[in-house]
Enzyme design. Structure first.
Site, PDB file in Angstrom:
ATOM      1  N   ASP A 118     -29.359 -68.580   1.714  1.00 37.38           N
ATOM      2  CA  ASP A 118     -28.069 -68.758   2.401  1.00 37.38           C
ATOM      3  C   ASP A 118     -28.170 -69.824   3.498  1.00 37.38           C
ATOM      4  O   ASP A 118     -29.257 -70.157   3.961  1.00 37.38           O
ATOM      5  CB  ASP A 118     -27.680 -67.409   3.028  1.00 37.38           C
ATOM      6  CG  ASP A 118     -26.179 -67.195   3.077  1.00 37.38           C
ATOM      7  OD1 ASP A 118     -25.416 -68.181   3.092  1.00 37.38           O
ATOM      8  OD2 ASP A 118     -25.767 -66.013   3.120  1.00 37.38           O
ATOM      9  N   GLU A 178     -16.090 -62.037   0.484  1.00 36.74           N
ATOM     10  CA  GLU A 178     -16.542 -61.625   1.819  1.00 36.74           C
ATOM     11  C   GLU A 178     -15.489 -61.964   2.879  1.00 36.74           C
ATOM     12  O   GLU A 178     -15.281 -61.197   3.817  1.00 36.74           O
ATOM     13  CB  GLU A 178     -17.888 -62.265   2.169  1.00 36.74           C
ATOM     14  CG  GLU A 178     -17.858 -63.776   2.260  1.00 36.74           C
ATOM     15  CD  GLU A 178     -19.168 -64.370   2.788  1.00 36.74           C
ATOM     16  OE1 GLU A 178     -20.112 -63.620   3.048  1.00 36.74           O
ATOM     17  OE2 GLU A 178     -19.227 -65.603   2.928  1.00 36.74           O
TER      18      GLU A 178
HETATM   19 CA    CA Z   1     -20.641 -67.313   2.585  1.00 39.61          CA
END
Ligand code: CA
Length: 648
Positions: free
Chosen positions: A408, A463
């Protein structure tokens, strides 16, 4: 114009005509419907595109400048190759189709500048689009200073674009990561929200039957990723622009250093109807594998606690339950997200992996890409940015049967980032690890270039819907946009399917889901991702009818064939995908009003026993019916509703 310039220009034009012959400037698609014309005027190279005699792109700039040679002005068309047929067919490891059959005509146009230096522009034209790349001759290396490549939209075009975020903005300075909404029918030349241009792919509409999807593909560690630059007010030409200085680290170059001879990444324009755009595989067809496919990477579905339960649920007992849920659904994977290193620990993670293996489930583990270019506190950190740490970590993963990684927070599109992506993928391949990038750039052909590239985020995914009511309000429309934009060119880790009505753990944030249960159920088939991470909890699973459980178990993450049956960005979308003999049809309504979705089923899906799942009479409920759908099918859907239809 100065007289001397006119003389120079007309002389060059005459020479070019002789060199190229009477048809030295055009190239047609195999079906003859698309025609590209390449030419030079006032020292500037350009191309235009028509389809069925109607303009698709007006005179659009071509040009590239390196530290050694400038082809952005003062050039002439020195010649062109014969038109050559180009064909390439190969199996695709996962995605919208299992087979890519690309047929095009190609032609190379040679540009010569006023110092006598040459480069060429290679065009390929297939029945569904146009692509071009620059070829730089020579030896050693050179630095590419920029391109003038652009896309000049005919009058009346409208744009469906997503803005490029400002670097180092957003949560913990993690931008840009291609996480924003799309405009609808925007007038070209409108400034973007952040003044930093627009991300690829970019969708443009000319009329109901004429659309363009602009993107790039084949971007590896030799180059930088590009986007569309901000336009002047009212201007309708969108130009390619490299990642700016504030991406990644300040010392990383904006201008890529390339080995010579070099062919740049492809600039691609899929064009035709929305159906043609949806089905096109230019991003895959034009990309070349960077290393052999060892055949060990398995597309699949994954359970994932983080989406509904967030950081605090990354503990052994919860993860064990999600492993068991994956087993129950016949899913291949369970993704364990951030903080597993501190909240579970390496030893107990090895224990969890052993347990998962006994159930036929593989674990995927989250990593922070680095600590240098973002402030995200989540760990493990600093395990993926240097070869030593990375290989040590991957060796541990291989030893304990971990199947893949999710890395990430990359924060930029410079060549330095492209090198890091490439290095992570190559090292992961040595240790048999499947790779998912988050907080990332658009994957540009990576599903072909890197056999162990599974999927990437580069989308305002589910998200965000859990973070903020505004995003939840826009989710229905946003999901229809993604069918025609982001997900057309590459696997997309949207992380679909939540059934909680309050979208934070225990409903604490108060974010309310706007979509119906059937809308959510449609998403894992509507979107493609070589690993599909769903947002269901074991408690949600207990509320589902058996037909929905069966659908989740049956619907794969890799498809043999995909078709767009109906839809329009922002309004609705109905998609059919085939796995073997079985068709799955998924539809969503992006609008806040009930409507009838009408479409024609693919021949293999009509008049067969099928299961239809729609919204039930109670809020957030589903109902299933056994039907035999005729070729022409109409399904009533409520506001922000949806449906799923799959062969028995
Ligand atoms: Ca993201």
């Amino acid at each position: 114009m100065k007289p001397s310039f006119i003389l120079l220009f007309s002389t060059c034009a005459a020479l070019a005509a002789v060199a190229c012959g009477p048809d030295g400037r055009t190239l047609s698609s195999p079906d003859g419907r698309i025609v590209v014309t390449v030419d030079v005027a006032q020292g500037h190279a350009f191309y235009s595109v028509s389809r069925d005699g109607k303009p698709m792109l007006d005179d659009s700039p071509l040009g590239i400048a390196t530290s050694a040679a400038d082809f952005t002005g003062g050039v002439l068309l020195a010649g062109s190759s014969p038109v050559r047929p180009f064909a390439r067919s190969f199996d695709l490891h996962a995605g919208k189709t299992s087979r890519v059959d690309y047929r095009a005509n190609e032609r190379e146009f040679t540009l010569e500048n006023d110092r006598g230096q040459r480069c060429s522009v290679l065009f390929r034209v297939s029945d569904d689009g146009v692509a071009f790349a620059y070829r730089l001759p020579g030896e050693g290396t050179t630095q590419v200073l920029g391109e003038t490549s652009g896309f000049a939209l005919p009058r009346g075009a409208t744009a469906f674009l997503s803005p490029m975020a400002r670097a180092k903005s957003g949560w913990a300075r993690t931008n840009p990561s291609y996480e924003d909404h799309y405009t609808h029918d925007m007038t070209p030349g409108t400034p973007s929200e952040y003044g930093a241009g627009w991300v690829l792919p970019a969708l443009f509409r000319l009329d109901d039957d004429r659309w363009l999807l602009v993107s790039e593909t084949g971007v590896g560690p030799e180059y930088t990723a590009s986007h569309l630059a901000e336009t002047a007010p009212g201007e309708s030409t969108y130009r390619i622009e490299f990642a700016p200085a504030d991406h990644n680290l300040p010392q990383d170059d904006v201008c890529p250093t390339v080995p010579l001879p070099f062919t740049t990444p492809w600039r691609s324009v899929a064009l035709g109807s929305l159906e043609t755009l949806f089905e096109n595989t230019l991003a895959q067809a034009l990309a070349e594998p960077r290393y052999p496919d060892r055949g060990v990477y398995r597309p699949g579905r994954a359970t994932w606690s983080w989406l509904p339960l967030k950081d605090e649920a990354t503990v052994f007992d919860v993860q064990k339950r999600f492993v068991e849920m994956a087993h129950r659904l016949g899913y291949e994977y369970c993704l364990v997200d951030a903080l597993w290193d501190t909240q579970i620990g390496y030893d107990r993670m090895a224990e969890l992996s052993d347990y998962a293996r006994t159930l036929g489930v593989g674990l995927l583990l989250w990593y922070n890409s680095n600590g240098d270019w973002n402030d995200a506190p989540q760990s493990p950190r600093d395990r993926m940015n240097t070869p030593e740490a990375r290989r040590q970590e991957m060796e541990w993963m291989q030893r304990h049967g971990i199947k893949g990684i999710k890395v990430d927070f990359f924060g930029g599109d410079k060549q330095a980032a492209m090198r890091l992506y490439d290095e992570i993928l190559r090292d992961a391949d040595r240790y048999g690890l499947y790779v998912n990038f988050h907080g990332t750039t658009l994957p540009r052909g990576w599903d072909v270039m890197y056999p162990n590239f599974a999927t990437g985020e580069a989308v305002m995914g589910m998200e965000y819907v859990t973070f903020d009511q505004h995003n939840a309000d826009l989710q229905p429309q946003h999901c229809t946009d993604l069918v025609f934009t982001r997900n057309v060119t590459a696997p997309m880790d949207f992380t679909p399917l939540m059934l909680n009505t309050r979208l934070a753990p225990d409903g604490r944030s108060g974010v309310e889901r706007r979509t119906t249960a059937a809308f959510e159920l449609a998403l894992p088939v509507l979107f493609t991702s070589s690993v599909t991470h769903i947002g269901l909890t074991p408690e949600n699973l207990a509320t589902l009818p058996d037909e929905a459980i069966r659908y989740l178990a049956l619907a794969p993450a890799a498809w043999d064939e995909s078709r767009l049956l109906s839809g329009y960005p922002g309004r609705d979308a109905v998609v059919a995908r085939r796995s073997g003999e079985r068709w799955f049809v998924a539809g969503i309504n992006g609008e806040n009003r009930a409507k009838t979705l009408s479409f024609t089923l693919p021949a293999g899906a009509e008049n067969r026993p099928a299961v239809l799942i729609t919204d039930g009479p109670q809020p957030n409920s589903l109902q299933a019916a056994r039907i035999t759908a005729s070729a022409r099918t109409e399904i009533e859907v409520g506001a922000h509703g949806g449906f799923v239809l799959y062969g028995e």
